[in-house]
Structures are given as C-alpha cells and as structure tokens.
Design an enzyme around this catalytic site. Sequence first.
Site, PDB file in Angstrom:
ATOM      1  N   GLY A   1       9.310 -11.131  -2.520  1.00 34.35           N
ATOM      2  CA  GLY A   1       9.232 -10.423  -1.251  1.00 34.35           C
ATOM      3  C   GLY A   1       7.922 -10.573  -0.525  1.00 34.35           C
ATOM      4  O   GLY A   1       7.451  -9.640   0.127  1.00 34.35           O
TER       5      GLY A   1
ATOM      6  N   HIS B   1      -4.573  -4.417  -2.056  1.00 41.75           N
ATOM      7  CA  HIS B   1      -4.932  -4.004  -0.688  1.00 41.75           C
ATOM      8  C   HIS B   1      -5.044  -2.491  -0.532  1.00 41.75           C
ATOM      9  O   HIS B   1      -4.993  -1.956   0.585  1.00 41.75           O
ATOM     10  CB  HIS B   1      -3.909  -4.578   0.308  1.00 41.75           C
ATOM     11  CG  HIS B   1      -3.897  -6.070   0.311  1.00 41.75           C
ATOM     12  ND1 HIS B   1      -2.836  -6.806   0.784  1.00 41.75           N
ATOM     13  CD2 HIS B   1      -4.816  -6.974  -0.116  1.00 41.75           C
ATOM     14  CE1 HIS B   1      -3.108  -8.098   0.639  1.00 41.75           C
ATOM     15  NE2 HIS B   1      -4.291  -8.231   0.102  1.00 41.75           N
TER      16      HIS B   1
ATOM     17  N   VAL C   1       0.831  -1.205   0.000  1.00 39.98           N
ATOM     18  CA  VAL C   1       0.000   0.000   0.000  1.00 39.98           C
ATOM     19  C   VAL C   1       0.866   1.256   0.000  1.00 39.98           C
ATOM     20  O   VAL C   1       0.356   2.364   0.094  1.00 39.98           O
ATOM     21  CB  VAL C   1      -0.921   0.006   1.240  1.00 39.98           C
ATOM     22  CG1 VAL C   1      -1.871  -1.187   1.215  1.00 39.98           C
ATOM     23  CG2 VAL C   1      -0.124   0.064   2.548  1.00 39.98           C
TER      24      VAL C   1
ATOM     25  N   CYS D   1     -13.856  14.081   7.734  1.00 38.52           N
ATOM     26  CA  CYS D   1     -14.352  14.367   6.383  1.00 38.52           C
ATOM     27  C   CYS D   1     -14.761  15.840   6.291  1.00 38.52           C
ATOM     28  O   CYS D   1     -15.522  16.325   7.124  1.00 38.52           O
ATOM     29  CB  CYS D   1     -15.545  13.471   6.075  1.00 38.52           C
ATOM     30  SG  CYS D   1     -16.371  13.893   4.534  1.00 38.52           S
TER      31      CYS D   1
HETATM   32  C1  BV8 Z   1     -10.778 -11.382   2.943  1.00 36.18           C
HETATM   33  C2  BV8 Z   1      -3.452  -3.605   3.928  1.00 36.18           C
HETATM   34  C3  BV8 Z   1     -13.151 -11.892   2.872  1.00 36.18           C
HETATM   35  C4  BV8 Z   1      -3.530  -2.963   5.241  1.00 36.18           C
HETATM   36  C5  BV8 Z   1      -3.293  -6.035   4.253  1.00 36.18           C
HETATM   37  C6  BV8 Z   1      -7.882 -18.292   3.300  1.00 36.18           C
HETATM   38  C7  BV8 Z   1      -7.032 -18.978   4.092  1.00 36.18           C
HETATM   39  C8  BV8 Z   1      -6.654 -18.423   5.317  1.00 36.18           C
HETATM   40  C9  BV8 Z   1      -7.096 -17.151   5.736  1.00 36.18           C
HETATM   41  C10 BV8 Z   1      -7.922 -16.479   4.927  1.00 36.18           C
HETATM   42  C11 BV8 Z   1      -8.336 -17.046   3.728  1.00 36.18           C
HETATM   43  N1  BV8 Z   1      -9.139 -16.147   3.129  1.00 36.18           N
HETATM   44  C12 BV8 Z   1      -9.261 -15.042   3.927  1.00 36.18           C
HETATM   45  C13 BV8 Z   1      -8.533 -15.218   5.027  1.00 36.18           C
HETATM   46  C14 BV8 Z   1      -8.410 -14.243   6.076  1.00 36.18           C
HETATM   47  C15 BV8 Z   1      -7.271 -13.226   5.824  1.00 36.18           C
HETATM   48  C16 BV8 Z   1      -5.930 -13.892   5.778  1.00 36.18           C
HETATM   49  O1  BV8 Z   1      -5.363 -14.144   4.732  1.00 36.18           O
HETATM   50  N2  BV8 Z   1      -5.397 -14.146   6.968  1.00 36.18           N
HETATM   51  C17 BV8 Z   1      -4.040 -14.748   7.038  1.00 36.18           C
HETATM   52  C18 BV8 Z   1      -3.234 -13.948   7.983  1.00 36.18           C
HETATM   53  C19 BV8 Z   1      -4.139 -16.177   7.453  1.00 36.18           C
HETATM   54  N3  BV8 Z   1      -7.492 -12.486   4.589  1.00 36.18           N
HETATM   55  C20 BV8 Z   1      -8.290 -11.402   4.663  1.00 36.18           C
HETATM   56  O2  BV8 Z   1      -8.848 -11.016   5.667  1.00 36.18           O
HETATM   57  C21 BV8 Z   1      -8.507 -10.666   3.356  1.00 36.18           C
HETATM   58  N4  BV8 Z   1      -9.925 -10.399   3.191  1.00 36.18           N
HETATM   59  O3  BV8 Z   1     -10.387 -12.509   2.736  1.00 36.18           O
HETATM   60  O4  BV8 Z   1     -12.096 -10.953   2.978  1.00 36.18           O
HETATM   61  C22 BV8 Z   1     -13.105 -12.797   4.020  1.00 36.18           C
HETATM   62  C23 BV8 Z   1     -13.146 -12.220   5.253  1.00 36.18           C
HETATM   63  C24 BV8 Z   1     -13.130 -13.065   6.339  1.00 36.18           C
HETATM   64  C25 BV8 Z   1     -12.998 -14.451   6.228  1.00 36.18           C
HETATM   65  C26 BV8 Z   1     -12.951 -14.997   4.948  1.00 36.18           C
HETATM   66  C27 BV8 Z   1     -12.993 -14.175   3.840  1.00 36.18           C
HETATM   67  C28 BV8 Z   1      -7.839  -9.273   3.378  1.00 36.18           C
HETATM   68  C29 BV8 Z   1      -6.357  -9.399   3.470  1.00 36.18           C
HETATM   69  C30 BV8 Z   1      -5.711  -8.007   3.298  1.00 36.18           C
HETATM   70  C31 BV8 Z   1      -5.362  -7.376   4.616  1.00 36.18           C
HETATM   71  N5  BV8 Z   1      -4.609  -6.122   4.394  1.00 36.18           N
HETATM   72  N6  BV8 Z   1      -2.673  -4.847   4.012  1.00 36.18           N
HETATM   73  C32 BV8 Z   1      -2.233  -2.321   5.685  1.00 36.18           C
HETATM   74  O5  BV8 Z   1      -1.212  -2.493   5.006  1.00 36.18           O
HETATM   75  O6  BV8 Z   1      -2.278  -1.626   6.699  1.00 36.18           O
HETATM   76  S1  BV8 Z   1      -2.378  -7.479   4.312  1.00 36.18           S
HETATM   77  C33 BV8 Z   1      -0.748  -6.982   4.584  1.00 36.18           C
HETATM   78  O7  BV8 Z   1      -0.138  -8.101   5.191  1.00 36.18           O
HETATM   79  C34 BV8 Z   1       0.054  -6.716   3.347  1.00 36.18           C
HETATM   80  O8  BV8 Z   1      -0.677  -6.024   2.363  1.00 36.18           O
HETATM   81  C35 BV8 Z   1       0.429  -8.123   2.896  1.00 36.18           C
HETATM   82  O9  BV8 Z   1      -0.622  -8.703   2.179  1.00 36.18           O
HETATM   83  C36 BV8 Z   1       0.536  -8.863   4.215  1.00 36.18           C
HETATM   84  C37 BV8 Z   1       1.968  -8.958   4.633  1.00 36.18           C
HETATM   85  O10 BV8 Z   1       2.533  -9.963   3.857  1.00 36.18           O
HETATM   86  P1  BV8 Z   1       3.877  -9.662   3.030  1.00 36.18           P
HETATM   87  O11 BV8 Z   1       3.702  -8.484   2.177  1.00 36.18           O
HETATM   88  O12 BV8 Z   1       4.258 -10.950   2.433  1.00 36.18           O
HETATM   89  O13 BV8 Z   1       4.912  -9.208   4.176  1.00 36.18           O
HETATM   90  P2  BV8 Z   1       5.556 -10.129   5.311  1.00 36.18           P
HETATM   91  O14 BV8 Z   1       6.142  -9.183   6.294  1.00 36.18           O
HETATM   92  O15 BV8 Z   1       4.609 -11.181   5.767  1.00 36.18           O
HETATM   93  O16 BV8 Z   1       6.735 -10.901   4.540  1.00 36.18           O
HETATM   94  C38 BV8 Z   1       7.786 -10.158   3.955  1.00 36.18           C
HETATM   95  C39 BV8 Z   1       8.579 -11.166   3.129  1.00 36.18           C
HETATM   96  O17 BV8 Z   1       9.620 -10.454   2.459  1.00 36.18           O
HETATM   97  C40 BV8 Z   1       9.232 -12.256   3.987  1.00 36.18           C
HETATM   98  O18 BV8 Z   1       9.017 -13.524   3.366  1.00 36.18           O
HETATM   99  C41 BV8 Z   1      10.727 -11.869   3.964  1.00 36.18           C
HETATM  100  O19 BV8 Z   1      11.566 -13.013   3.977  1.00 36.18           O
HETATM  101  C42 BV8 Z   1      10.819 -11.173   2.614  1.00 36.18           C
HETATM  102  N7  BV8 Z   1      11.913 -10.190   2.481  1.00 36.18           N
HETATM  103  C43 BV8 Z   1      12.468  -9.424   3.450  1.00 36.18           C
HETATM  104  N8  BV8 Z   1      13.451  -8.616   2.887  1.00 36.18           N
HETATM  105  C44 BV8 Z   1      13.452  -8.904   1.553  1.00 36.18           C
HETATM  106  C45 BV8 Z   1      12.471  -9.904   1.283  1.00 36.18           C
HETATM  107  N9  BV8 Z   1      12.223 -10.392   0.053  1.00 36.18           N
HETATM  108  C46 BV8 Z   1      12.983  -9.898  -0.981  1.00 36.18           C
HETATM  109  N10 BV8 Z   1      13.935  -8.922  -0.806  1.00 36.18           N
HETATM  110  C47 BV8 Z   1      14.202  -8.416   0.435  1.00 36.18           C
HETATM  111  N11 BV8 Z   1      15.153  -7.481   0.574  1.00 36.18           N
END
Ligand code: BV8
Length: 278
Positions: free
Chosen positions: A226, A153, A137, A186
């Site tokens: 990433g 997102h 974002v 708002c």
């Molecule tokens: C929804 C905006 C309907 C806000 C974000 C199916 C299975 C399980 C769970 C669910 C499912 N379906 C829905 C869910 C629930 C949930 C979900 O997925 N939960 C997870 C935690 C299990 N999903 C939702 O709620 C979604 N909505 O499904 O609605 C619904 C509702 C209820 C129930 C069913 C259905 C909405 C999800 C969006 C939420 N909003 N962001 C804000 O930013 O403030 S998510 C936010 O977290 C980010 O946008 C991103 O998506 C996520 C973080 O993940 P990453 O970006 O991968 O970051 P992370 O820190 O985890 O990892 C970083 C990686 O980079 C690491 O691997 C690291 O090794 C690597 N790295 C580090 N340095 C480097 C590197 N890589 C390369 N180079 C480097 N230098």
Amino acid sequence: MIDAPGLLDVSRLLAVRESGVAGNLGAGNVDVGNVDASIARLAALLKEKRRVTVLTGAGVSAASGVPTFRGSGGLWRSFDPMTLATPQAFAKDPKLVWEWYDWRRQLIAAAQPNPAHHVIAEWSRTRPDFTLITQNVDGLHERAGTERVLRLHGSIWEVRCTGTCRSGPHVDERAPLPPDDLPPRCAGCGALLRPGVVWFGESLDPAIVAAASRATEQCEVFITIGTSAAVYPAAGFIHEARANGATVAEINPDATEASGVVDISIRGKAEEVLPRLG
Ligand code: BV8
C-alpha cells in the site's frame, strides 16, 4: 555522503537504486496477472522463511476510510498534501495546517483497523523475527495491537511545543480540537504546538532509520504494502532489501515506482490479499 542526522543511508540507498542493481533484478518477477499464483508463492515463502520485514503506506488504511496521499480522496480543500505537510506551510499559516490535521484526526478517530492491519498485528505477535516499518501516522497499526512498530514519519496523535520549553512529544487525542484551541498552544510556555509528524524537508529520527535499516538488511522476505514508493528515505528500504538478497514482494492494486524491482507483484487490495497469506 550527505552528513545529515536521520538520513544515515540515503545516499547509499539512492546509490543502490541508481546502480541499476534494481534494473536487472526484476527477473524473478512472476506474471503480475496471475494473482493467485503470486499469493501462493508468497504464502509458501512466509511458511519457509523466519525473518520478515514489512513496509506499509497509506494504501493499508484506505479500506478503513482514511484518504491516501496521492489517491483521489487525498486532496483537502484542493490543497495538495505535499504542500501542507511542510514546515514552510506551518510557518506561513499554522491555523490552516492545523485545520487540515484536525480534519484528518477526526476521520481517523472514526475509522477502525481493517483486515490488513489485523493480519500484520497477528504476524507481529506470532512471528519470532518480524518488523513493521510504517509511513502511516494514523495509529491504526497500533490500534490493531501491532507490536514493535517503527513509525518513520511520527504520529498524528502526538504534539510538540515549538517554543522555548520544547516540551513533548506528548499524546493529544482531542478530535475535533476545541475551536478556541485551534491552533493548539503549549500549556507550559503558550507557544504554538505542532503535530508530532515528520514534514517534507525534515529529517527522520536517526534511531528509527537505523532500526529500519537493520530490519531491512537482516530480513529474508521484505513485503511492501500500500505504498506508491515515491517518498524517501522510506522507499529506499525496498531497494536496500533487494540489494541485500531478500525476496521482495509488493501488494498494491496499481503499479508503483518500485514495481520494477520486486520479485513478486500481487495486484490486489491489502485487506483482501493479506488474509489469504495464512
Ligand atoms: C528528508 C508525515 C532530509 C506527514 C510524510 C531522495 C530522492 C528524492 C527526494 C528525496 C530524497 N530524499 C529526500 C527527498 C525529499 C522528500 C521526498 O521523498 N520527496 C518525494 C516526494 C520526491 N523526503 C523528505 O523530505 C523526507 N525528509 O529526506 O529529510 C532531507 C531534506 C531535504 C532534502 C534532502 C534530504 C521526509 C519525508 C516524510 C514526509 N512526511 N508524512 C503527514 O502525514 O502529514 S510523507 C507521507 O507521504 C506519508 O507518510 C507517506 O510517506 C507519503 C505518501 O505515500 P504513500 O503512503 O505511499 O501514499 P500514496 O497516497 O502516495 O500511495 C498510496 C498507495 O496505496 C498507492 O500506490 C495506491 O495504489 C495504494 N492503494 C490504494 N488502496 C489500496 C492500496 N494498496 C493496497 N490496498 C489498498 N486497498
């Protein structure tokens, strides 16, 4: 089938993931240890194939100084981002949630796109059939000049009215927010404004999910960069690309929840690996 707008294919995405199709597809995985060979293999593919789709996560912005969600820098005042990025947290304490977003906006405003953003921007300008799907974002892809960005997102630089006038989303790039306007209100109806992002438990924009699904179904090469591949439906596109026969590559210094299903694993940092992909 879950009938919820914006979640068009989640159950199918999950079915793909669960069906074990993924399980036995790791065969093409080259030895993760040999980064140079993996980079050479992906570079050759990018020369040969036309239709390329990229999925990015917070790791792409790590080198720009933007904290990832799960990385050590992700914590804010010991709050887990996963708890703050929810409608419940906003309903309970909108000032606290806005202080978190204001902190992140100031960090991002001071950040610059890094080489990973610039290579992806170049691909979006020069490759005829390229799509970027991002979970980020922060707007750094756009600031690097990337075209046709599918923002799953939302954007931290947009706000929406939570009141009757429901105006927005509109851009608000004030960083920091003035103390007398935190939480911001708002101008139209005086109600609370909320960040223009998708919170956990909220549905994604169905049009963006559909466009991302199309780009996933049609691509020959899918590169996940990433992301820990833990948040859905975003992570589901990796499994969907594999199930549709695309060659899937992962660029990440660490293993992720998707590492077992990709064909090419490049254990490296995006800002170092992408410039080597030519
Ligand atoms: C929804 C905006 C309907 C806000 C974000 C199916 C299975 C399980 C769970 C669910 C499912 N379906 C829905 C869910 C629930 C949930 C979900 O997925 N939960 C997870 C935690 C299990 N999903 C939702 O709620 C979604 N909505 O499904 O609605 C619904 C509702 C209820 C129930 C069913 C259905 C909405 C999800 C969006 C939420 N909003 N962001 C804000 O930013 O403030 S998510 C936010 O977290 C980010 O946008 C991103 O998506 C996520 C973080 O993940 P990453 O970006 O991968 O970051 P992370 O820190 O985890 O990892 C970083 C990686 O980079 C690491 O691997 C690291 O090794 C690597 N790295 C580090 N340095 C480097 C590197 N890589 C390369 N180079 C480097 N230098």
